[in-house]
Write a protein that holds these residues in place. Structure first.
Motif, PDB file in Angstrom:
ATOM      1  N   UNK A 441      95.374  28.009  26.539  1.00 26.05           N
ATOM      2  CA  UNK A 441      96.299  28.393  27.618  1.00 26.05           C
ATOM      3  C   UNK A 441      95.773  27.926  28.969  1.00 26.05           C
ATOM      4  N   UNK A 442      94.461  28.059  29.174  1.00 23.53           N
ATOM      5  CA  UNK A 442      93.875  27.643  30.451  1.00 23.53           C
ATOM      6  C   UNK A 442      94.063  26.145  30.673  1.00 23.53           C
ATOM      7  N   UNK A 443      93.886  25.368  29.599  1.00 28.29           N
ATOM      8  CA  UNK A 443      94.075  23.912  29.703  1.00 28.29           C
ATOM      9  C   UNK A 443      95.530  23.585  29.962  1.00 28.29           C
ATOM     10  N   UNK A 444      96.432  24.214  29.210  1.00 22.78           N
ATOM     11  CA  UNK A 444      97.868  23.933  29.360  1.00 22.78           C
ATOM     12  C   UNK A 444      98.386  24.355  30.724  1.00 22.78           C
ATOM     13  N   UNK A 445      97.839  25.428  31.263  1.00 21.16           N
ATOM     14  CA  UNK A 445      98.323  25.967  32.544  1.00 21.16           C
ATOM     15  C   UNK A 445      97.574  25.378  33.738  1.00 21.16           C
ATOM     16  N   UNK A 472      86.885  28.154  34.835  1.00 24.87           N
ATOM     17  CA  UNK A 472      88.250  28.517  34.438  1.00 24.87           C
ATOM     18  C   UNK A 472      88.675  29.707  35.284  1.00 24.87           C
ATOM     19  N   UNK A 473      89.798  29.526  35.968  1.00 24.11           N
ATOM     20  CA  UNK A 473      90.314  30.622  36.788  1.00 24.11           C
ATOM     21  C   UNK A 473      91.050  31.603  35.890  1.00 24.11           C
ATOM     22  N   UNK A 474      90.630  32.875  35.975  1.00 25.00           N
ATOM     23  CA  UNK A 474      91.224  33.939  35.162  1.00 25.00           C
ATOM     24  C   UNK A 474      91.660  35.058  36.094  1.00 25.00           C
ATOM     25  N   UNK A 493      87.328  21.396  21.915  1.00 28.47           N
ATOM     26  CA  UNK A 493      88.047  21.324  23.191  1.00 28.47           C
ATOM     27  C   UNK A 493      87.160  20.875  24.343  1.00 28.47           C
ATOM     28  N   UNK A 494      85.872  20.673  24.080  1.00 24.27           N
ATOM     29  CA  UNK A 494      84.950  20.320  25.157  1.00 24.27           C
ATOM     30  C   UNK A 494      85.309  18.970  25.773  1.00 24.27           C
TER      31      UNK A 494
END
Length: 672
Positions: A441-445, A472-474, A493-494
């Motif tokens: 989700x972090x990558x897609x967003x 990663x912004x959370x 995913x790295x």
């Protein structure tokens, strides 16, 4: 019987000849029609005019009281005017009664059927080669003054006009109209012939061809072939060559399909196809309510074989292992190679208890089947991890992760063993899946962001560069790389995260115009082997207004470099040729660090922060840092000390002669 075909050249010739023959036929028919019309219409008109003129001439003479001899002379003169035309005048019985009869008139009235008909008032036109027109002279009011024995409507006589058909005179209007009509008919006929011939022999086969190609495309059926109903050789050649092309495409398609589903070395199914089978087996298991097992196999000490005997020998071993495993599985079992020395198996309708028996058979068979390599025979073992559906996982990811974790458990237990995924493994797998979903989700967003930590020159205390770090912004917070990088590496995913950070970091360097500041990027060796970063960084260099072609450094870790030293050396050489620098990260953390100074042409050595942070209080750490710095500089490398958190540490580094430093003393990681 062999079917004979024609060519378009012959077809055109035949069509031209056919059109010519058709036009000649039309011209012939139309000529007959014109001739008949001339006989029926034009001859009648001409003959009537001539008859009328003869009558008027005779009538004028009769009004003047001329004798019959004089009237005969007039007829002779009329015949002399047109030699090919003959004019006769025959008296009717009424005129003969009043003015006297003539022998040839009487003979004509009694023996010539045409004259007999004309004497009854019938206008007659006959003849093919010679036109004969008989014109009855009807008694009118003005005739009664002389012909006292006649009444109106009686026949006073017949004028007989004869002339050859060749003497017919056709008007210019008639000729033009006839030509126009003939040309129109001829044109329509030619186009009709061409249309129907080309439509049947060219257009229809092409439409049929297009329709068949569309069917092949829409149905994605490479087995279909084109069959055209045609007599044309060129069209038949199109059919033949297209079918040959389809044969080749089908052959390539089947080969590509095989390559997309199979491992090129062993011929086993690959990971993608294995996951397809696993998805199908889950659905089948749910439908029939039975359990099945998934098995992960990792060969023990396979790297030793590659290092000792070479990769070619390693390939031979993998093929032998494939034969051993395949010979001990059922036909319904699915065996796949999913990695370098990793295999996976689906045991349909096989719960763990029965599956364990199969796995033990595989383990024992592999252990007791020596493999010949050159002049040696080696014994190979493997570690086996088993997960049962649905106990150890209810979907593909859970089953693969569970069996993978069980396989690593078998490795930790001493290798050549079998391990089963338990509740703890399930919880670990669930946690990994949860983090994996978070990463996706972090990558897609677009929440993967580059942060930078400054690197300063120790002697001048000026900014030298930035290390670019993944974050990663959370929500309102930010996750450091240490919180997600291991999961990212385990889930593959790295590389994607490395690509995003590099791309955004370079874009920020351009935007902020930081062309004189060195940017350090952490890229895993997987990223270096699988990503085309040379073109990306070259494109970035091209945007530098000074065209200095430098300023980007790639950091590599010792623990990653050890797996493929030769390949990494080649990548480093290729990237250095394009002005890309390298740094050995966490230097000193492993036993082989100093060896890498010999093989890796890196510009920088980053001293592991574990040695740096305690150098003010720990003499051993100070000695380590001192000697690392000395050896690195003797190799011509610049040194960078990490974890510099206070002035005292910085002063010691100055004394030692370290070139650069980074840490909380100079600044925390932050957005660019």
């Amino acid at each position: 019987m062999t079917k004979r075909y024609t060519t378009y050249k012959r077809l055109i010739a035949k069509t031209v000849i056919l059109s010519l023959l058709a036009s000649l036929a039309v011209a012939f028919v139309y000529g007959i029609f014109i001739k008949q019309r001339a006989i029926d219409d034009l001859a009648r008109v001409d003959a009537r005019k001539t008859s009328r003129m003869a009558f008027e001439a005779l009538y004028s003479a009769m009004e003047k009281g001329w004798s019959k001899e004089e009237l005969d002379a007039i007829i002779v003169r009329l015949n002399d005017v047109e030699p090919d035309m003959r004019i006769n005048a025959y008296r009717s019985p009424i005129v003969a009664e009043l003015f006297g009869d003539r022998e040839h008139d009487k003979q004509a009235r009694e023996h010539d059927p045409m004259v007999m008909k004309a004497m009854k008032g019938e206008e007659i036109l006959t003849g093919d080669d010679e036109i004969r027109y008989l014109y009855p002279i009807v008694v009118k009011q003005e005739c009664l003054s002389c012909h006292t024995n006649a009444k109106i409507g009686d026949i006073n006589g017949v004028i007989d006009v004869r002339f050859p058909v060749a003497n017919l005179k056709i008007s210019l209007t008639t000729m033009v109209n006839s030509f126009i009509i003939f040309f129109v008919i001829f044109t329509v006929l030619i186009f009709a012939i061409l249309y129907f011939r080309l439509n049947s022999l060219l257009v229809q086969p092409l439409k049929q061809f297009i329709g068949m190609i569309q069917d092949i495309i829409h149905q994605n059926d490479m087995g279909k072939r084109v069959t055209l109903k045609t007599k044309i050789l060129e069209v038949k050649n199109i059919e033949s060559y297209v079918n040959k092309m389809l044969d080749s495409i089908q052959d390539y398609y089947e080969k590509l399909q095989h390559l997309s589903d199979r491992d090129y070395l062993t011929g086993l199914y690959n990971r993608r196809k294995f996951e397809e089978f696993l998805s199908y087996e889950i659905k089948r298991s749910d439908r029939h309510r039975h359990k099945f097992s998934v098995l992960m196999i990792d060969l023990d000490n396979f790297k030793y074989i590659n290092d000792t005997y070479g990769h070619a020998a390693g390939d031979v071993v993998l093929k032998e292992v494939t034969e051993i495993l395949g010979s001990n599985l059922r036909n319904a079992d699915i065996l796949a190679r999913i990695g370098g020395d990793e295999f996976a198996v689906i045991l349909p309708e096989t719960p763990y208890e029965k599956g364990y028996v199969v796995v033990e058979k595989l383990r024992s068979s592999l252990e007791n089947s020596p493999i010949s390599l050159m002049y040696d025979q080696i014994k190979l073992t493997a570690s086996f991890g088993v997960a049962e559906y649905p106990e150890q996982g209810e979907n593909i990811e859970a089953l693969l992760t569970g069996s993978d974790l069980a396989m690593y458990k078998a490795k930790r237990a001493g290798k050549n063993t079998i391990a089963r995924a338990d509740q703890t493994d399930q919880e670990m797998a669930a946690e990994i899946q949860k983090k994996g979903e978070f990463l996706r989700r972090a990558i897609d967003e677009g929440r993967v962001e580059p942060y930078v930590q400054p690197i300063y020159n120790v002697k001048t205390n000026k900014l030298f560069g930035y290390e670019v770090l993944a974050r990663i912004r959370d929500g309102e917070g930010v996750m450091a790389a240490g919180q997600f990088i291991e999961v990212a590496e385990s889930l593959g995913m790295a590389c994607k995260i490395d690509h995003i950070v590099l791309n955004k970091g370079l874009a920020a360097r351009e935007e902020k115009k930081l062309w004189d500041v060195e940017f350090f990027f952490n890229l895993s060796t997987n990223s270096l082997f699988n990503g085309n970063y040379i073109d990306q960084i070259k494109s970035h260099y091209d945007n530098d207004p000074k065209k200095k072609k430098h300023g980007v450094t790639i950091e590599i870790l010792e623990r990653e470099a050890i797996h493929n030293v030769k390949g990494l050396i080649e990548i480093i050489e290729a990237m250095k040729n394009e002005g890309i620098n390298f740094a050995l990260d966490d230097f000193g953390s492993g036993f082989s660090s100093f060896v890498y100074l010999k093989y890796f042409d890196a510009e920088y050595v980053k001293i592991d922060g574990e040695f740096v942070k305690n150098i003010t209080v720990n003499e051993k750490d100070r000695i380590f840092v001192k000697h690392i710095n000395q050896i690195a500089q003797e190799f011509g490398k610049k040194t960078i000390a990490e974890y510099v958190e206070d002035e005292e540490t910085l002063e010691v580094l100055r004394e030692i002669g370290v070139d650069y430093a980074q840490g909380y003393y100079y600044g925390y990681p932050k957005p660019i």
